[in-house]
Design a protein around this motif. Structure first.
Motif, short mmCIF file in Angstrom:
data_model
loop_
_atom_site.label_atom_id
_atom_site.label_comp_id
_atom_site.label_asym_id
_atom_site.label_seq_id
_atom_site.Cartn_x
_atom_site.Cartn_y
_atom_site.Cartn_z
N ASP A 17 -6.11 -0.97 -1.23
CA ASP A 17 -6.42 -1.97 -0.41
C ASP A 17 -5.66 -3.40 -0.99
N LEU A 77 -10.05 1.60 6.35
CA LEU A 77 -8.40 1.54 6.37
C LEU A 77 -7.92 2.94 7.02
N ARG A 127 -14.35 1.03 -7.58
CA ARG A 127 -13.23 0.07 -7.15
C ARG A 127 -12.63 0.01 -8.46
N ARG A 140 0.78 -1.18 -0.01
CA ARG A 140 0.12 0.08 -0.03
C ARG A 140 0.87 1.00 0.08
#
Length: 828
Positions: free
Chosen positions: A778, A742, A815, A164
């Motif tokens: 992610d 997150l 997404r 990430r």
């Protein structure tokens, strides 16, 4: 055409294309009309194929951190065009630039060579640079891919990151270079990524770069930065540099014939080399002329403009800009006043056409009047001051400086790199050089003689051995880590007397793996005394104003080593404090490649961060001091109050500088302003900070929608110059998520606009964001995700000065999946 040409090539010819011919050129296959092309170092010039010092002269542009401070992609595109023109004067087709590694800390030796701590700013400037260069048929080479944020043990260190952090902070400039600018070449870094050399990292070079991003250009190694035959070719490294080959050639042919490397893998790599040749026009015209030094007036003007546009006004109590008519006596002080510090060190250095010092620039601005006095006060050089003047060099075969002189040469400065031998008959592993020059000291006293060498050397004064760098030689912090730490010895010299300095140098018997350098540097100086500082203080006391030119130089800000701290080296802080005590109208002009601590800040009237602004340094600085140009820069890197406020400086050596061959990026996303937002540590100067000589009013921002749709959202801000002179203003847009599954940074830069506004006029900053600008990566979902919900659009002048906030809503989750498998875990 390329496929037909490829089908006609033998395996041996295809393999030949995958290594350099020599230090700067590719291999020719004359049977098929494939001729070699030359590459040249950048990013602030085009040096050509000569030594790292000396050689054919070139235009020297500002260092990248000053370009980052300009926040001006349009001007950077112009610079790219000019650099392509410079590249052509060196008969090269490939420019080894830009450098886009992120400012992770304030200590990286190549901080000056990179744009910013922020991936969005870095990406915008990299795209503009590449577009400018490649618009002229010259290939840009974005580097160093990836994780080269420190110079400490860079040829062996593993940069250990989670995926990430890698995708959100360090990869975006490379991704933008591929997807937006269509870059033609990428250079791998020296270091390892999670334990695997980047030059043979299949996840990085093939699965991410080529398969996910769709990159069709070449990947070349950094110089001597590849290590294997099979692993590098299978991993995705096309071109091993420099030549002649070390791990390709017969080794690769054998690996193919034994089935260890697929023939199609070699063929695909060779095709990419041919595609590069086609893109740079080598099939239409493969001529290679002599290198030329062409000093173009339009390049001079652009360099001067770029220099001023990147200078950051950090403090001003109203003393600036200076009124020429109101000044009778100006004290110009400090170690960078008469010395033009125009660039950093390492492979970025070039032999500039000329270099204008600040002292010259001020005198030029004042038409050569006698109002200017100058005292250096103290020194700031890391190594002893090089000897300038006529230096003779005699080269011998063998290591004893004996027998017939094979080659003789002359030089003007005591710094030498022998990447290639000056005569082909000299064996690079079995030669010696005798250097002689004359030195006449201005003062009597114990002088420091310094000697640094990659190889072995001894320095004599009038045939007396003074510095012995033969016995006990070991690697240190010079010549990219291939030379020793400078040996310094005091030796008494008498003023006015001429002394002969002789240095006998011999090449090392063997060259270890890694960068292969034969180099030598020697110097002599009288150390700074209390008297030197006191002379500067008295000069300041007797003057209307004192301008102190302090900072570092290219021996500190250089490839091959990191900085020891964020303080001004030598006795510069003492000089500032003592001058300011007798003349409060003191102005500090800083030249550093990154942030410094400023314990003296409250005691001076003004501070300008000038970076390393290229060959027009002194003129550009004078333009800003006297108001002929606006200090157009805004900080591209946070200046913390102290080194320990930096996110990489946790006190754990694993985080910095590294331990047991690994440096762990434990701070994750919390780099620069993201770190200060998260922990509340107030910076000395925030990211994006900079003052102006005029004043601005901002309107309330206007958004095209409060809902994020597929077309994105446009934001406009009217900026009115309410002062009496033209000036520049920077409008930043940050995205701030209200909530997230997150952990995320408090806010992240996503757009910016640099405006130039005439007095009394209004200009409109036009900013836009897309749905991906709301997203995070992610690793588990293998996707970029923008969560449905509420966000703030933060309109700011810098990371701490928020002007307005606009609400934004994303109705449904967005997404965008990635095709590369997860980044492999760390291996030893």
């Amino acid at each position: 055409m390329l496929d037909q040409l490829l089908d006609r090539m033998t395996l041996e010819e295809q393999v030949a294309l995958l290594s350099g011919a020599d230090f700067w050129t590719t291999v020719a296959v004359e049977r098929l009309g494939i001729l070699k092309i030359k590459v040249t170092d950048g990013p602030n010039g085009a040096r050509g194929g000569g030594s790292l010092v000396g050689g054919v002269k070139s235009a020297c542009f500002p260092a990248a951190i000053g370009i980052g401070a300009a926040w001006n992609p349009g001007l950077v595109r112009e610079m790219g065009v000019a650099l392509a023109e410079e590249t052509k004067t060196k008969s090269a087709r490939v420019l080894l630039a830009p450098t886009v590694n992120i400012h992770r800390s304030g200590l990286n030796g190549r901080n000056f060579e990179c744009y910013s701590e922020d991936p969005v700013l870095t990406s915008a400037l990299a795209v503009a640079y590449i577009e400018g260069v490649q618009s002229q048929g010259i290939a840009a080479t974005i580097k160093h891919f990836i994780g080269n944020e420190s110079e400490i043990e860079r040829q062996t260190m593993s940069s250990d990151l989670d995926e990430r952090t890698l995708r959100e902070i360090y990869l975006p400039p490379f991704e933008a270079a591929v997807k937006q600018a269509g870059v033609w070449a990428i250079m791998s870094s020296y270091n390892r990524l999670n334990g695997v050399w980047t030059s043979e990292n299949r996840w990085l070079l093939t699965e991410l770069l080529r398969e996910e991003w769709g990159y069709d250009g070449i990947v070349m190694s950094d110089w001597f930065g590849s290590h294997t035959t099979e692993a590098s070719v299978i991993g995705g490294l096309d071109l091993e540099m420099p030549g002649p080959t070390r791990d390709r050639g017969d080794k690769l042919i054998t690996a193919v014939r034994e089935g260890r490397v697929p023939e199609e893998t070699v063929k695909a790599a060779a095709r990419r080399i041919l595609l590069l040749l086609e893109r740079v026009g080598a099939f239409a015209d493969a001529s290679m002329h002599e290198e030329k030094a062409i000093d173009r007036p339009e390049h001079r003007a652009l360099i001067r403009k770029l220099g001023a546009d990147g200078m950051v006004l950090l403090k001003n109590d109203g003393i600036l800009p200076l009124d020429k008519s109101a000044l009778d006596r100006i004290a110009v002080l400090g170690p960078n006043a008469a010395e033009p510090r125009v660039m950093g060190g390492g492979s970025a250095q070039i032999n500039a056409h000329y270099k204008v010092s600040p002292l010259e620039g001020i005198r030029n601005a004042l038409s050569g009047t006698n109002r200017v006095s100058h005292i250096m006060g103290c020194r700031n050089n890391r190594l002893t001051r090089m000897v300038e003047g006529e230096i003779s060099l005699d080269f011998f075969q063998g290591t004893r400086c004996e027998g017939t002189v094979v080659h003789s040469d002359q030089a003007q400065i005591s710094n030498f790199f022998w990447l290639d031998m000056p005569k082909a008959s000299l064996d690079p592993l079995d030669f010696s050089v005798r250097l002689k020059t004359t030195y006449r000291p201005e003062e009597s006293g114990n002088h420091l003689f310094g000697l640094a060498n990659a190889g072995l050397a001894r320095l004599y004064v009038d045939d007396v051995l003074v510095v012995d760098s033969y016995g006990g030689w070991k690697r240190g912090d010079n010549f990219f880590g291939n030379g020793n730490t400078e040996i310094r010895v005091e030796h008494f010299l008498e003023a006015g007397r001429s002394y002969e300095i002789r240095v006998d140098y011999r090449s090392p018997a063997e060259v270890e793996s890694g960068i292969r350098i034969r180099a030598l540097r020697f110097g002599v100086e009288l150390p700074t005394s209390d008297k030197d500082i006191q002379l500067a203080v008295e000069q300041a006391r007797a003057s209307d104003i004192a301008v102190l030119f302090v900072g570092r130089e290219g021996e500190w800000d250089t490839e091959g080593l990191d900085l020891p701290d964020m303080r001004l080296p030598g006795r510069q802080e003492e000089l500032i404090e003592k001058v300011a005590a007798v003349n409060p109208r003191s102005i500090v002009v800083l030249q550093t490649g990154g942030p410094i601590e400023m314990p003296w800040l409250d005691k001076v009237s003004a501070v300008i961060q000038a970076w390393y602004p290229g060959q027009e340094a002194g003129n550009a600085i004078a333009d800003v001091l006297f108001g002929a140009a606006e200090p157009g820069g805004r900080l591209p890197q946070t200046f913390p109050q102290r080194l320990t406020d930096n996110s990489a400086m946790t006190g754990d050596p694993k985080t910095y500088p590294g331990e047991s061959g690994h440096v762990v990026y434990t701070e994750g996303l919390a780099v620069g302003y993201r770190h200060h937002d998260a922990n509340g540590a107030k910076p000395l100067f925030p990211f994006g900070y900079g003052l102006s000589y005029t004043r601005f009013d901002w309107s309330a921002p206007r958004a095209s929608s409060r809902d994020m749709g597929s077309a994105g959202v446009a934001i406009e801000v009217d900026v009115t110059n309410i002062g009496d002179r033209a000036g520049g203003e920077l409008v930043q847009l940050y995205v701030k998520p209200k909530s997230s599954r997150l952990p995320r940074p408090v806010k992240e830069l996503k757009a910016f606009a640099k405006l130039h506004v005439a007095a009394g006029e209004t200009a409109t900053a036009k900013l836009s964001i897309a749905v991906r600008d709301l997203a995070y990566f992610d690793p588990q979902a293998r996707a970029w995700i923008a969560e449905a919900g509420d966000y703030d659009l933060v309109i700011a002048a810098n990371a701490e000065h928020i002007r307005a906030t606009l609400p934004l809503t994303l109705a449904s989750e967005w997404r965008e999946g990635v095709s590369a498998p997860p980044l492999p875990d760390v291996v030893d």
